[in-house]
Scaffold this active site. Structure first.
Site, PDB file in Angstrom:
ATOM      1  N   GLY A  16       2.373   1.914  10.763  1.00 50.26           N
ATOM      2  CA  GLY A  16       3.521   3.076  10.710  1.00 50.26           C
ATOM      3  C   GLY A  16       4.081   3.421  12.084  1.00 50.26           C
ATOM      4  O   GLY A  16       4.664   4.406  11.933  1.00 50.26           O
ATOM      5  N   HIS A  44      -9.610   0.780   4.924  1.00 52.37           N
ATOM      6  CA  HIS A  44      -8.320   0.815   5.580  1.00 52.37           C
ATOM      7  C   HIS A  44      -8.429   1.902   6.925  1.00 52.37           C
ATOM      8  O   HIS A  44      -9.321   2.662   6.929  1.00 52.37           O
ATOM      9  CB  HIS A  44      -7.323   1.604   4.769  1.00 52.37           C
ATOM     10  CG  HIS A  44      -5.952   1.541   5.248  1.00 52.37           C
ATOM     11  ND1 HIS A  44      -5.535   2.329   6.256  1.00 52.37           N
ATOM     12  CD2 HIS A  44      -4.911   0.713   5.018  1.00 52.37           C
ATOM     13  CE1 HIS A  44      -4.210   2.070   6.705  1.00 52.37           C
ATOM     14  NE2 HIS A  44      -3.836   1.218   5.896  1.00 52.37           N
ATOM     15  N   ASN A  68       0.704  -1.188   0.205  1.00 51.58           N
ATOM     16  CA  ASN A  68       0.119  -0.023  -0.060  1.00 51.58           C
ATOM     17  C   ASN A  68       0.900   1.169  -0.027  1.00 51.58           C
ATOM     18  O   ASN A  68       1.596   1.534   1.157  1.00 51.58           O
ATOM     19  CB  ASN A  68      -0.852  -0.216   1.208  1.00 51.58           C
ATOM     20  CG  ASN A  68      -1.783   1.101   1.486  1.00 51.58           C
ATOM     21  OD1 ASN A  68      -1.648   2.024   0.606  1.00 51.58           O
ATOM     22  ND2 ASN A  68      -2.314   1.428   2.530  1.00 51.58           N
ATOM     23  N   TRP A  69       0.977   1.946  -1.289  1.00 50.49           N
ATOM     24  CA  TRP A  69       1.969   3.055  -1.180  1.00 50.49           C
ATOM     25  C   TRP A  69       1.227   4.411  -0.723  1.00 50.49           C
ATOM     26  O   TRP A  69       1.966   5.385  -0.698  1.00 50.49           O
ATOM     27  CB  TRP A  69       2.340   3.238  -2.827  1.00 50.49           C
ATOM     28  CG  TRP A  69       3.024   2.047  -3.349  1.00 50.49           C
ATOM     29  CD1 TRP A  69       3.430   0.875  -2.834  1.00 50.49           C
ATOM     30  CD2 TRP A  69       3.433   2.086  -4.729  1.00 50.49           C
ATOM     31  NE1 TRP A  69       4.151   0.217  -3.605  1.00 50.49           N
ATOM     32  CE2 TRP A  69       4.109   0.938  -4.831  1.00 50.49           C
ATOM     33  CE3 TRP A  69       3.176   2.669  -5.883  1.00 50.49           C
ATOM     34  CZ2 TRP A  69       4.820   0.464  -6.152  1.00 50.49           C
ATOM     35  CZ3 TRP A  69       3.808   2.363  -7.029  1.00 50.49           C
ATOM     36  CH2 TRP A  69       4.413   1.089  -7.251  1.00 50.49           C
ATOM     37  N   LYS A  70       0.096   4.209  -0.431  1.00 53.56           N
ATOM     38  CA  LYS A  70      -0.837   5.362   0.416  1.00 53.56           C
ATOM     39  C   LYS A  70      -0.498   6.377  -0.533  1.00 53.56           C
ATOM     40  O   LYS A  70      -0.493   6.473  -1.916  1.00 53.56           O
ATOM     41  CB  LYS A  70      -0.124   5.728   1.757  1.00 53.56           C
ATOM     42  CG  LYS A  70      -0.234   4.068   2.793  1.00 53.56           C
ATOM     43  CD  LYS A  70      -0.208   4.666   4.053  1.00 53.56           C
ATOM     44  CE  LYS A  70      -0.077   3.351   4.765  1.00 53.56           C
ATOM     45  NZ  LYS A  70      -0.092   3.309   6.336  1.00 53.56           N
ATOM     46  N   GLU A 112      -5.306  -5.574  10.433  1.00 54.35           N
ATOM     47  CA  GLU A 112      -4.312  -4.583  10.698  1.00 54.35           C
ATOM     48  C   GLU A 112      -4.701  -3.933  12.010  1.00 54.35           C
ATOM     49  O   GLU A 112      -5.512  -2.982  12.046  1.00 54.35           O
ATOM     50  CB  GLU A 112      -4.322  -3.502   9.821  1.00 54.35           C
ATOM     51  CG  GLU A 112      -4.104  -4.057   8.150  1.00 54.35           C
ATOM     52  CD  GLU A 112      -3.490  -2.860   7.411  1.00 54.35           C
ATOM     53  OE1 GLU A 112      -2.339  -3.115   6.619  1.00 54.35           O
ATOM     54  OE2 GLU A 112      -4.111  -2.005   7.138  1.00 54.35           O
ATOM     55  N   GLY A 135       2.902  -1.151   4.301  1.00 54.20           N
ATOM     56  CA  GLY A 135       2.737  -0.085   4.016  1.00 54.20           C
ATOM     57  C   GLY A 135       4.342   0.616   3.719  1.00 54.20           C
ATOM     58  O   GLY A 135       4.775   0.486   2.610  1.00 54.20           O
ATOM     59  N   GLY A 136       4.692   1.123   4.762  1.00 50.00           N
ATOM     60  CA  GLY A 136       6.103   1.936   4.789  1.00 50.00           C
ATOM     61  C   GLY A 136       7.141   0.980   4.169  1.00 50.00           C
ATOM     62  O   GLY A 136       7.733   1.520   2.879  1.00 50.00           O
ATOM     63  N   SER A 186       3.614  -2.570  10.199  1.00 49.65           N
ATOM     64  CA  SER A 186       4.975  -2.662  10.611  1.00 49.65           C
ATOM     65  C   SER A 186       5.607  -3.910   9.986  1.00 49.65           C
ATOM     66  O   SER A 186       6.360  -4.322  10.645  1.00 49.65           O
ATOM     67  CB  SER A 186       5.278  -2.170  11.894  1.00 49.65           C
ATOM     68  OG  SER A 186       4.967  -0.874  11.998  1.00 49.65           O
ATOM     69  N   GLU A 213      -7.042   3.945   7.901  1.00 49.50           N
ATOM     70  CA  GLU A 213      -6.814   5.624   7.737  1.00 49.50           C
ATOM     71  C   GLU A 213      -8.056   6.132   7.271  1.00 49.50           C
ATOM     72  O   GLU A 213      -8.687   7.491   7.360  1.00 49.50           O
ATOM     73  CB  GLU A 213      -5.477   5.838   6.869  1.00 49.50           C
ATOM     74  CG  GLU A 213      -4.357   5.596   7.553  1.00 49.50           C
ATOM     75  CD  GLU A 213      -3.109   5.198   6.923  1.00 49.50           C
ATOM     76  OE1 GLU A 213      -3.319   5.295   5.903  1.00 49.50           O
ATOM     77  OE2 GLU A 213      -2.040   4.754   7.485  1.00 49.50           O
TER      78      GLU A 213
HETATM   79  C1  PEP Z   1      -0.883  -0.050   6.119  1.00 56.82           C
HETATM   80  O1  PEP Z   1      -0.890   1.253   6.308  1.00 56.82           O
HETATM   81  O2  PEP Z   1      -1.603  -0.969   5.877  1.00 56.82           O
HETATM   82  C2  PEP Z   1       0.116  -0.612   6.924  1.00 56.82           C
HETATM   83  C3  PEP Z   1       0.394  -1.976   7.375  1.00 56.82           C
HETATM   84  O3  PEP Z   1       1.394   0.135   7.058  1.00 56.82           O
HETATM   85  P1  PEP Z   1       2.643  -0.046   7.910  1.00 56.82           P
HETATM   86  O4  PEP Z   1       3.256  -1.174   7.168  1.00 56.82           O
HETATM   87  O5  PEP Z   1       3.430   1.324   7.460  1.00 56.82           O
HETATM   88  O6  PEP Z   1       2.782  -0.236   9.385  1.00 56.82           O
END
Ligand code: PEP
Length: 249
Positions: free
Chosen positions: A173, A95, A9-11, A167, A234-235, A213, A97
């Protein structure tokens, strides 16, 4: 046997040129991987360029969100038909967010899940508890409510291909990961809820990812668990080498 699925997920990151460079780099690193489904989820603006770049490769495309209507006066929104037209296979829905910053409720997520399936897109449905909920001991209650809410009114015939991402919000994050055993425990609860909604066979076949993470150094342990079928990343998905390492883990 469930085929693992690792999605990046590049957000709200990457211009078109940056997204193209990232996916081209990733493509060469994972070209020999066939036992894991690999998905990238760029911002809307880069979907078309990334779709071109991954043609003929083992990488599939997902959007990060969508509206539930196919067209209409919804300024700023993007529809399932538009995403399908661009070559998306999946769409992330609900998600945390989107739930936290854009007011998405279980009802809205459910409308989107129905619209995605009707439009030939497979939803990656995100569920997960906040730290407060966890500390109150209500993790099970919340993920059950979110899972039932998202899948309300979906019949068994439509369930094939749906992916759920567990999640925990406190792990997104933040660098904090749920322990592999704890992530597996909650995912087993989600799987039992899916069995209750549909049937045990569908629950057994449904892929449930962990997200929060995930990095190259913790992916292997997470993926060694019985019920964790991959990750929503994500990251670490913003680095081709890290994401490829997670895929290979
Ligand atoms: C996400 O946003 O779905 C996520 C899992 O982010 P991160 O890996 O950065 O925690």
């Amino acid at each position: 046997m469930r085929k693992r699925i690792v999605a990046g997920n590049w957000k709200m990151h990457k211009t078109v040129d940056e997204a193209t460079a990232l996916v081209n780099d990733l493509k060469s690193r994972v070209k020999d991987v066939s036992h894991v489904e690999i998905v990238v989820c760029p911002a809307f603006t880069a979907l078309s360029a990334v779709a071109d770049a991954i043609q003929g490769s083992n990488i599939r495309l997902a959007a990060q969100n969508m509206h539930w209507e196919n067209e209409g006066a919804y300024t700023g929104e993007v529809s399932p038909v538009m995403l399908k037209d661009l070559g998306c296979t999946y769409v992330i829905l609900g998600h945390s967010e989107r739930r936290a910053y854009f007011g998405e409720t279980d009802e809205i997520v459910n409308k989107k899940v129905k619209a995605a399936l009707a439009g030939g897109l497979l939803p990656i449905i995100c569920v997960g508890e906040t730290l407060e909920v966890r500390e109150e001991g209500k993790t099970e209650e919340v993920v059950t409510r979110q899972t039932k809410g998202a899948l309300d009114g979906i019949d068994a015939a439509q369930a094939e291909g749906i992916v759920i991402a567990y999640e925990p919000v406190w792990a997104i994050g933040t660098g904090r990961t749920a322990s592999a055993e704890e992530a597996n425990r909650v995912i087993r609860i989600i799987r039992s809820v899916v069995a209750e909604i549909f049937d045990p066979k569908i629950a057994h076949e449904m892929r449930i990812q962990y997200g929060g993470s995930v990095k190259p150094n913790n992916a292997g342990e997470l993926f060694s668990q019985s019920d964790i079928d991959g990750a929503l990343v994500g990251g670490a998905s913003l680095s081709a080498s890290d994401f490829a390492a997670i895929v290979k883990a």
